[in-house]
Design a protein around this motif. Structure first.
Motif, PDB file in Angstrom:
ATOM      1  N   GLN A 113       0.915  -1.216   0.022  1.00  0.00           N
ATOM      2  CA  GLN A 113      -0.138  -0.101   0.132  1.00  0.00           C
ATOM      3  C   GLN A 113       0.732   1.154  -0.004  1.00  0.00           C
ATOM      4  O   GLN A 113       1.897   1.235   0.765  1.00  0.00           O
ATOM      5  CB  GLN A 113      -0.792  -0.272   1.233  1.00  0.00           C
ATOM      6  CG  GLN A 113      -1.907  -1.214   1.303  1.00  0.00           C
ATOM      7  CD  GLN A 113      -2.789  -1.041   2.596  1.00  0.00           C
ATOM      8  OE1 GLN A 113      -2.887   0.006   3.174  1.00  0.00           O
ATOM      9  NE2 GLN A 113      -3.207  -2.153   3.090  1.00  0.00           N
ATOM     10  N   GLY A 114       0.631   2.295  -0.911  1.00  0.00           N
ATOM     11  CA  GLY A 114       1.201   3.357  -0.809  1.00  0.00           C
ATOM     12  C   GLY A 114       2.023   3.952  -2.262  1.00  0.00           C
ATOM     13  O   GLY A 114       0.996   3.775  -3.150  1.00  0.00           O
ATOM     14  N   TRP A 115       2.821   4.403  -2.032  1.00  0.00           N
ATOM     15  CA  TRP A 115       3.576   4.951  -3.587  1.00  0.00           C
ATOM     16  C   TRP A 115       4.892   4.660  -3.714  1.00  0.00           C
ATOM     17  O   TRP A 115       5.691   4.353  -3.003  1.00  0.00           O
ATOM     18  CB  TRP A 115       3.561   6.685  -3.476  1.00  0.00           C
ATOM     19  CG  TRP A 115       2.414   7.182  -3.611  1.00  0.00           C
ATOM     20  CD1 TRP A 115       1.910   7.728  -4.856  1.00  0.00           C
ATOM     21  CD2 TRP A 115       1.292   7.613  -2.740  1.00  0.00           C
ATOM     22  NE1 TRP A 115       0.696   8.348  -4.675  1.00  0.00           N
ATOM     23  CE2 TRP A 115       0.167   8.077  -3.143  1.00  0.00           C
ATOM     24  CE3 TRP A 115       0.862   7.173  -1.325  1.00  0.00           C
ATOM     25  CZ2 TRP A 115      -1.003   8.460  -2.755  1.00  0.00           C
ATOM     26  CZ3 TRP A 115      -0.113   7.134  -0.792  1.00  0.00           C
ATOM     27  CH2 TRP A 115      -1.197   8.022  -1.269  1.00  0.00           C
ATOM     28  N   LEU A 116       4.990   3.644  -4.828  1.00  0.00           N
ATOM     29  CA  LEU A 116       6.143   2.979  -5.094  1.00  0.00           C
ATOM     30  C   LEU A 116       6.518   3.886  -6.493  1.00  0.00           C
ATOM     31  O   LEU A 116       5.856   3.800  -7.521  1.00  0.00           O
ATOM     32  CB  LEU A 116       5.702   1.551  -5.783  1.00  0.00           C
ATOM     33  CG  LEU A 116       7.073   0.756  -6.108  1.00  0.00           C
ATOM     34  CD1 LEU A 116       8.134   0.550  -5.403  1.00  0.00           C
ATOM     35  CD2 LEU A 116       6.427  -0.811  -6.433  1.00  0.00           C
ATOM     36  N   PHE A 117       7.985   4.031  -6.353  1.00  0.00           N
ATOM     37  CA  PHE A 117       8.574   4.778  -7.448  1.00  0.00           C
ATOM     38  C   PHE A 117       9.844   3.969  -7.996  1.00  0.00           C
ATOM     39  O   PHE A 117      10.760   3.601  -7.275  1.00  0.00           O
ATOM     40  CB  PHE A 117       9.134   6.099  -7.056  1.00  0.00           C
ATOM     41  CG  PHE A 117       8.115   7.263  -6.558  1.00  0.00           C
ATOM     42  CD1 PHE A 117       7.635   8.200  -7.493  1.00  0.00           C
ATOM     43  CD2 PHE A 117       7.581   7.130  -5.293  1.00  0.00           C
ATOM     44  CE1 PHE A 117       6.569   8.981  -7.056  1.00  0.00           C
ATOM     45  CE2 PHE A 117       6.440   8.182  -4.987  1.00  0.00           C
ATOM     46  CZ  PHE A 117       6.117   9.052  -5.775  1.00  0.00           C
ATOM     47  N   LEU A 118       9.981   3.780  -9.462  1.00  0.00           N
ATOM     48  CA  LEU A 118      10.879   3.043  -9.942  1.00  0.00           C
ATOM     49  C   LEU A 118      11.437   3.874 -10.823  1.00  0.00           C
ATOM     50  O   LEU A 118      10.928   4.440 -11.877  1.00  0.00           O
ATOM     51  CB  LEU A 118       9.955   1.738 -10.424  1.00  0.00           C
ATOM     52  CG  LEU A 118       9.246   1.011  -9.445  1.00  0.00           C
ATOM     53  CD1 LEU A 118       8.495  -0.071 -10.541  1.00  0.00           C
ATOM     54  CD2 LEU A 118       9.866   0.289  -8.445  1.00  0.00           C
ATOM     55  N   ASP A 119      13.002   3.780 -11.033  1.00  0.00           N
ATOM     56  CA  ASP A 119      13.606   4.456 -12.076  1.00  0.00           C
ATOM     57  C   ASP A 119      14.078   3.461 -13.075  1.00  0.00           C
ATOM     58  O   ASP A 119      15.076   2.673 -12.678  1.00  0.00           O
ATOM     59  CB  ASP A 119      14.761   5.013 -11.444  1.00  0.00           C
ATOM     60  CG  ASP A 119      15.663   6.121 -12.322  1.00  0.00           C
ATOM     61  OD1 ASP A 119      15.036   6.204 -13.576  1.00  0.00           O
ATOM     62  OD2 ASP A 119      16.113   7.141 -11.804  1.00  0.00           O
ATOM     63  N   GLU A 120      13.750   3.078 -14.326  1.00  0.00           N
ATOM     64  CA  GLU A 120      14.014   2.411 -15.310  1.00  0.00           C
ATOM     65  C   GLU A 120      13.991   0.680 -14.948  1.00  0.00           C
ATOM     66  O   GLU A 120      14.936   0.312 -14.820  1.00  0.00           O
ATOM     67  CB  GLU A 120      15.471   2.528 -16.039  1.00  0.00           C
ATOM     68  CG  GLU A 120      15.155   4.054 -16.478  1.00  0.00           C
ATOM     69  CD  GLU A 120      16.436   4.351 -17.328  1.00  0.00           C
ATOM     70  OE1 GLU A 120      16.980   3.483 -17.969  1.00  0.00           O
ATOM     71  OE2 GLU A 120      17.174   5.524 -17.326  1.00  0.00           O
ATOM     72  N   PRO A 121      13.024   0.446 -14.334  1.00  0.00           N
ATOM     73  CA  PRO A 121      12.745  -1.024 -13.627  1.00  0.00           C
ATOM     74  C   PRO A 121      13.198  -2.140 -14.428  1.00  0.00           C
ATOM     75  O   PRO A 121      13.551  -3.114 -14.203  1.00  0.00           O
ATOM     76  CB  PRO A 121      11.458  -1.253 -12.944  1.00  0.00           C
ATOM     77  CG  PRO A 121      10.650  -0.146 -13.852  1.00  0.00           C
ATOM     78  CD  PRO A 121      11.476   0.991 -14.402  1.00  0.00           C
ATOM     79  N   THR A 122      12.775  -1.623 -15.940  1.00  0.00           N
ATOM     80  CA  THR A 122      13.232  -2.912 -16.779  1.00  0.00           C
ATOM     81  C   THR A 122      14.312  -2.940 -17.603  1.00  0.00           C
ATOM     82  O   THR A 122      14.758  -3.713 -18.575  1.00  0.00           O
ATOM     83  CB  THR A 122      12.088  -2.915 -17.711  1.00  0.00           C
ATOM     84  OG1 THR A 122      12.024  -1.676 -18.587  1.00  0.00           O
ATOM     85  CG2 THR A 122      10.739  -2.983 -17.161  1.00  0.00           C
ATOM     86  N   SER A 123      15.191  -2.061 -17.309  1.00  0.00           N
ATOM     87  CA  SER A 123      16.436  -1.727 -18.089  1.00  0.00           C
ATOM     88  C   SER A 123      17.272  -2.818 -18.294  1.00  0.00           C
ATOM     89  O   SER A 123      17.973  -3.308 -19.309  1.00  0.00           O
ATOM     90  CB  SER A 123      17.217  -0.540 -17.681  1.00  0.00           C
ATOM     91  OG  SER A 123      17.589  -0.766 -16.266  1.00  0.00           O
ATOM     92  N   ALA A 124      17.542  -3.794 -17.078  1.00  0.00           N
ATOM     93  CA  ALA A 124      18.381  -4.872 -17.428  1.00  0.00           C
ATOM     94  C   ALA A 124      17.558  -6.213 -17.475  1.00  0.00           C
ATOM     95  O   ALA A 124      18.378  -7.366 -17.108  1.00  0.00           O
ATOM     96  CB  ALA A 124      19.352  -4.892 -15.994  1.00  0.00           C
ATOM     97  N   LEU A 125      16.477  -6.040 -17.548  1.00  0.00           N
ATOM     98  CA  LEU A 125      15.565  -7.460 -17.620  1.00  0.00           C
ATOM     99  C   LEU A 125      15.254  -8.064 -18.962  1.00  0.00           C
ATOM    100  O   LEU A 125      15.459  -7.394 -20.127  1.00  0.00           O
ATOM    101  CB  LEU A 125      14.220  -7.161 -16.969  1.00  0.00           C
ATOM    102  CG  LEU A 125      14.339  -6.812 -15.446  1.00  0.00           C
ATOM    103  CD1 LEU A 125      12.491  -6.524 -15.066  1.00  0.00           C
ATOM    104  CD2 LEU A 125      14.884  -7.536 -14.421  1.00  0.00           C
TER     105      LEU A 125
END
Length: 255
Positions: free
Chosen positions: A155-167
């Motif tokens: 619950q809340g606010w999740l911030f992701l910086d380029e989460p798929t870049s290495a996947l």
């Protein structure tokens, strides 16, 4: 009390100028824009890691600077582009770091739930520094979700910086499907910097297009991913088509 995160006339010199936005629970928002547009800086201001020069950022109607570090950490979590550790801990211990703002009594149960959810269970006993870049990203996502875990869900606010870049393709799909499912519960907001416009179109509810520190377009993928808009702000010649399995636009570079 307003249940949103709001930026009002936010400025961070010389990168951001007059940013106004509202992030609501239950949505997945993608920050897009060319290199140097200010996406990562905006993420750091919205999460309280940087203080704006002007304007303010409000969570539940209260300025971020008025929150204690512990209280704020129970409401928002951040996954950065690169997270190198100076110590060689096993994966389950790294994920358990996300429980630091909370009572530790249920830490083991939460870590297990989050590892199962994110596909990190097979990595649990391995040392974090021996993992590939993609595996480390998955572990950092699990850590961030553990930080927001309340009553068997984030619950809340999740911030992701380029989460798929290495996947790889499978894990890109798994991560974005998971985030979409979690936001659908209405308790979690996800704001992610994405460079892949086609992934953003397929999974995001709303796109915010930044250019030179300003929001120049926002709305649904259909509204923002227009050829003229992308040509103007990215400077690239593109064609817009449609995904074969979804009524979402897809972007193709002109030859």
């Amino acid at each position: 009390m307003a249940n949103h995160l709001q930026a009002l006339n936010l400025c961070y010199s010389p990168v951001l100028r007059d940013i106004n936005l509202s992030l609501e629970p239950g949505e997945l928002v993608a920050l897009i824009g060319p290199n140097g547009a200010g996406k990562s800086t905006l993420l750091r201001v919205l999460t309280g890691y940087l203080s704006p020069d002007n304007g303010q950022c409000l969570l539940h109607g209260k300025s971020l600077c008025e929150w204690s570090a512990q209280a704020l950490s129970r409401h928002r979590a951040v996954m950065r582009q690169q997270s190198q550790l100076g110590f060689d801990w096993p994966v389950d211990a790294v994920i358990a770091m996300g429980r630091a703002p909370w009572e530790q009594a249920d830490s083991r149960r939460v870590v297990k739930q989050v590892m199962d959810l994110t596909g990190c269970a097979p990595l649990s006993a391995r040392k974090y520094n021996t993992l590939s870049g993609g595996e480390q990203q998955r572990v950092q996502l699990a850590r961030a979700l553990a930080q927001l875990w309340v009553k068997d869900a984030p619950q809340g606010w999740l911030f992701l910086d380029e989460p798929t870049s290495a996947l790889d393709l499978y894990h890109q799909q798994h991560l974005l499907r998971l985030l979409k499912q979690l936001t659908a519960t209405g308790q979690l907001h996800v704001c992610a910097v994405l460079h892949d416009l086609n992934l953003a179109a397929l999974w995001a509810d709303k796109l915010l297009l930044l250019h030179q520190g300003e929001i120049v377009a926002q709305g649904s993928p259909q509204q923002v991913l227009q050829a003229d808009t992308l040509r103007r702000w990215y400077g690239a010649e593109v064609h817009i088509g449609q995904h074969p399995g979804s009524p979402t636009p897809q972007v193709f570079l002109a030859p």
